[in-house]
Design an enzyme around this catalytic site. Structure first.
Site, PDB file in Angstrom:
ATOM      1  N   GLU A 172       0.868  -1.197   0.000  1.00 48.67           N
ATOM      2  CA  GLU A 172       0.000   0.000   0.000  1.00 48.67           C
ATOM      3  C   GLU A 172       0.900   1.241   0.000  1.00 48.67           C
ATOM      4  O   GLU A 172       1.965   1.245   0.626  1.00 48.67           O
ATOM      5  CB  GLU A 172      -0.831  -0.023   1.298  1.00 48.67           C
ATOM      6  CG  GLU A 172      -1.699   1.188   1.546  1.00 48.67           C
ATOM      7  CD  GLU A 172      -2.292   1.200   2.971  1.00 48.67           C
ATOM      8  OE1 GLU A 172      -1.556   0.914   3.952  1.00 48.67           O
ATOM      9  OE2 GLU A 172      -3.496   1.492   3.106  1.00 48.67           O
ATOM     10  N   ASN A 228      -7.091   6.201  -1.485  1.00 46.56           N
ATOM     11  CA  ASN A 228      -5.980   5.274  -1.238  1.00 46.56           C
ATOM     12  C   ASN A 228      -6.230   4.096  -2.194  1.00 46.56           C
ATOM     13  O   ASN A 228      -7.156   3.314  -1.985  1.00 46.56           O
ATOM     14  CB  ASN A 228      -6.017   4.839   0.232  1.00 46.56           C
ATOM     15  CG  ASN A 228      -4.808   4.023   0.636  1.00 46.56           C
ATOM     16  OD1 ASN A 228      -4.091   3.499  -0.215  1.00 46.56           O
ATOM     17  ND2 ASN A 228      -4.592   3.905   1.931  1.00 46.56           N
ATOM     18  N   LYS A 261      -9.545   2.033  -1.527  1.00 48.62           N
ATOM     19  CA  LYS A 261      -9.701   1.480  -0.170  1.00 48.62           C
ATOM     20  C   LYS A 261     -11.027   1.892   0.470  1.00 48.62           C
ATOM     21  O   LYS A 261     -11.374   3.081   0.502  1.00 48.62           O
ATOM     22  CB  LYS A 261      -8.525   1.940   0.686  1.00 48.62           C
ATOM     23  CG  LYS A 261      -8.461   1.343   2.081  1.00 48.62           C
ATOM     24  CD  LYS A 261      -7.144   1.750   2.739  1.00 48.62           C
ATOM     25  CE  LYS A 261      -6.984   1.203   4.137  1.00 48.62           C
ATOM     26  NZ  LYS A 261      -5.674   1.603   4.716  1.00 48.62           N
ATOM     27  N   GLU A 303      -5.806   8.801   7.711  1.00 46.29           N
ATOM     28  CA  GLU A 303      -6.426   8.309   6.467  1.00 46.29           C
ATOM     29  C   GLU A 303      -7.816   8.909   6.260  1.00 46.29           C
ATOM     30  O   GLU A 303      -8.232   9.153   5.136  1.00 46.29           O
ATOM     31  CB  GLU A 303      -6.481   6.787   6.466  1.00 46.29           C
ATOM     32  CG  GLU A 303      -5.093   6.166   6.336  1.00 46.29           C
ATOM     33  CD  GLU A 303      -5.150   4.711   5.975  1.00 46.29           C
ATOM     34  OE1 GLU A 303      -5.744   4.345   4.948  1.00 46.29           O
ATOM     35  OE2 GLU A 303      -4.586   3.907   6.751  1.00 46.29           O
ATOM     36  N   CYS A 316      -4.786  -3.058   3.062  1.00 43.24           N
ATOM     37  CA  CYS A 316      -4.448  -2.931   4.482  1.00 43.24           C
ATOM     38  C   CYS A 316      -5.600  -3.214   5.438  1.00 43.24           C
ATOM     39  O   CYS A 316      -5.972  -4.339   5.639  1.00 43.24           O
ATOM     40  CB  CYS A 316      -3.802  -1.578   4.764  1.00 43.24           C
ATOM     41  SG  CYS A 316      -2.950  -1.611   6.354  1.00 43.24           S
ATOM     42  N   ASN A 358       0.410  -1.020   5.403  1.00 36.89           N
ATOM     43  CA  ASN A 358       1.347  -0.264   6.259  1.00 36.89           C
ATOM     44  C   ASN A 358       0.742  -0.336   7.648  1.00 36.89           C
ATOM     45  O   ASN A 358      -0.242   0.371   7.930  1.00 36.89           O
ATOM     46  CB  ASN A 358       1.405   1.219   5.863  1.00 36.89           C
ATOM     47  CG  ASN A 358       2.139   1.492   4.573  1.00 36.89           C
ATOM     48  OD1 ASN A 358       3.326   1.825   4.557  1.00 36.89           O
ATOM     49  ND2 ASN A 358       1.424   1.389   3.470  1.00 36.89           N
TER      50      ASN A 358
HETATM   51  N1  CDT Z   1      -2.825   1.413   6.659  1.00 33.57           N
HETATM   52  C1  CDT Z   1      -3.707   0.791   7.479  1.00 33.57           C
HETATM   53  O1  CDT Z   1      -4.851   0.594   7.110  1.00 33.57           O
HETATM   54  N2  CDT Z   1      -3.264   0.443   8.711  1.00 33.57           N
HETATM   55  C2  CDT Z   1      -4.115  -0.103   9.708  1.00 33.57           C
HETATM   56  C3  CDT Z   1      -3.731   0.425  11.038  1.00 33.57           C
HETATM   57  C4  CDT Z   1      -4.903   0.603  11.901  1.00 33.57           C
HETATM   58  S1  CDT Z   1      -4.518   1.354  13.447  1.00 33.57           S
HETATM   59  C5  CDT Z   1      -5.128   2.935  13.300  1.00 33.57           C
HETATM   60  C6  CDT Z   1      -4.122  -1.626   9.739  1.00 33.57           C
HETATM   61  O2  CDT Z   1      -5.190  -2.205   9.907  1.00 33.57           O
HETATM   62  O3  CDT Z   1      -3.063  -2.243   9.643  1.00 33.57           O
END
Ligand code: CDT
Length: 307
Positions: free
Chosen positions: A43, A103, A120, A139, A165, A190
């Site tokens: 991502e 995204n 996303k 985000e 993600c 990420n």
């Molecule tokens: N990039 C992304 O979606 N990261 C989320 C972190 C969530 S914590 C605010 C994940 O689910 O890995």
């Protein structure tokens, strides 16, 4: 199918697109040399995970968003893909001609044509400034909820679905794609090691990542390939553990480090068919009349009246 996941180590704020794309091309070449026909990248693969920084939208657009895909910066990756006859999935920040921000991930075939796009849907984090938090997760400020749904595309006779993600944590993501006969679901991520919203033990970030990929692959009779961007980006740590998971739920390849690393597997797409014809024969065993709450309710509510 020769499948590769190209995990990325950190991309720092100072890294140019040219440097990042060169890393992607190097991994694409390594994957091709190891027999891969398709490579999954992370991502927001072209930049640092910029939602961790508070800034105005205009600044984010200027520094981190792509107006078109491919563009001049990313063209070397598309050229290498065509030369090597390798398809790929790539995540990036998209700004449309109308100024809408998503995204996004694209699916690129072995002739380097963009044949699919996903925006996303499950956006984590917040939109307000949290000055007391060690970093932000913006985000919800920088992106709109995706408007394209969860699609599945046929590429070289394989049905491929995409998500990004946080989507991987939600069962609906996979089920909507497996109901479109997805055989392989690909995703980039990420995942910050620290959750700024509550005191989640750091190791749960990796164990929950593993659990959702393994359970979802099994329950939907699909292969899942997940590519992370990981390690310390300008001091902010993100988990690694990129992996390829079989429809049995077993991990068949897993990254060992927190740096650029290509993992590969020769995946047998027939394996998914066995699960789809037996324990998860959807047509035979599903009872959607009992699943109505899934689309009628967003949040949890009262128990239903008893019949
Ligand atoms: N990039 C992304 O979606 N990261 C989320 C972190 C969530 S914590 C605010 C994940 O689910 O890995």
């Amino acid at each position: 199918m020769g499948l590769a996941v190209a995990q990325m180590g950190p991309v720092n704020l100072a890294d140019t697109r040219a440097v990042v794309v060169k890393r992607l091309v190097d991994m694409l070449r390594e994957a091709a040399a190891r027999g891969a026909e398709f490579v999954v990248f992370p991502e927001l693969a072209l930049t640092t995970f910029f939602p961790r920084y508070w800034m105005e939208e205009a600044e984010a657009v200027e520094r981190f968003f792509e107006k078109s895909m491919p563009n001049d910066d990313v063209q070397p990756l598309f050229d290498a893909a065509r030369e090597l006859s390798v398809g790929f999935y790539l995540g990036y920040a998209e700004i449309t001609p109308e100024g809408r921000r998503f995204n996004t991930a694209v699916l690129v075939d072995r002739q380097a044509r963009v044949i699919g796009k996903y925006r996303k849907i499950h956006l984590p984090g917040h939109s307000d400034h949290k000055p007391d938090a060690p970093f932000q997760h913006l985000e919800k400020k920088f992106f709109e909820v995706g408007d394209l749904g969860f699609g599945v595309w046929e590429m070289d006779e394989t049905n491929i679905g995409m998500c990004l993600c946080n989507d991987r944590r939600w069962p609906e993501t996979y089920r909507v794609m497996s109901l479109q006969s997805a055989e392989l679901i690909v995703l980039g991520y990420n995942t910050p090691s620290h959750n700024i919203h509550w005191n989640e033990p750091v190791h749960w970030r990796t164990t929950t990542h593993e659990i959702v990929l393994q359970a979802s692959a099994y329950q939907n009779a699909v292969w899942v390939a997940a590519a992370g961007k990981c390690g310390y980006e300008d001091g902010y740590h993100m988990i690694g553990s990129s992996m390829i998971v079989a429809p049995s739920g077993e991990i068949v390849a897993r990254a060992s480090y927190e740096e650029d690393e290509v993992i590969t597997a020769n995946i047998d797409l027939e394996l998914g068919r066995s699960f789809r014809e037996h324990v998860f024969n959807f047509a035979k065993h599903r009872s959607p009349q009992h699943y109505k709450l899934i689309v009628e309710r967003t949040g949890a509510g009262d128990p239903l009246p008893k019949p």
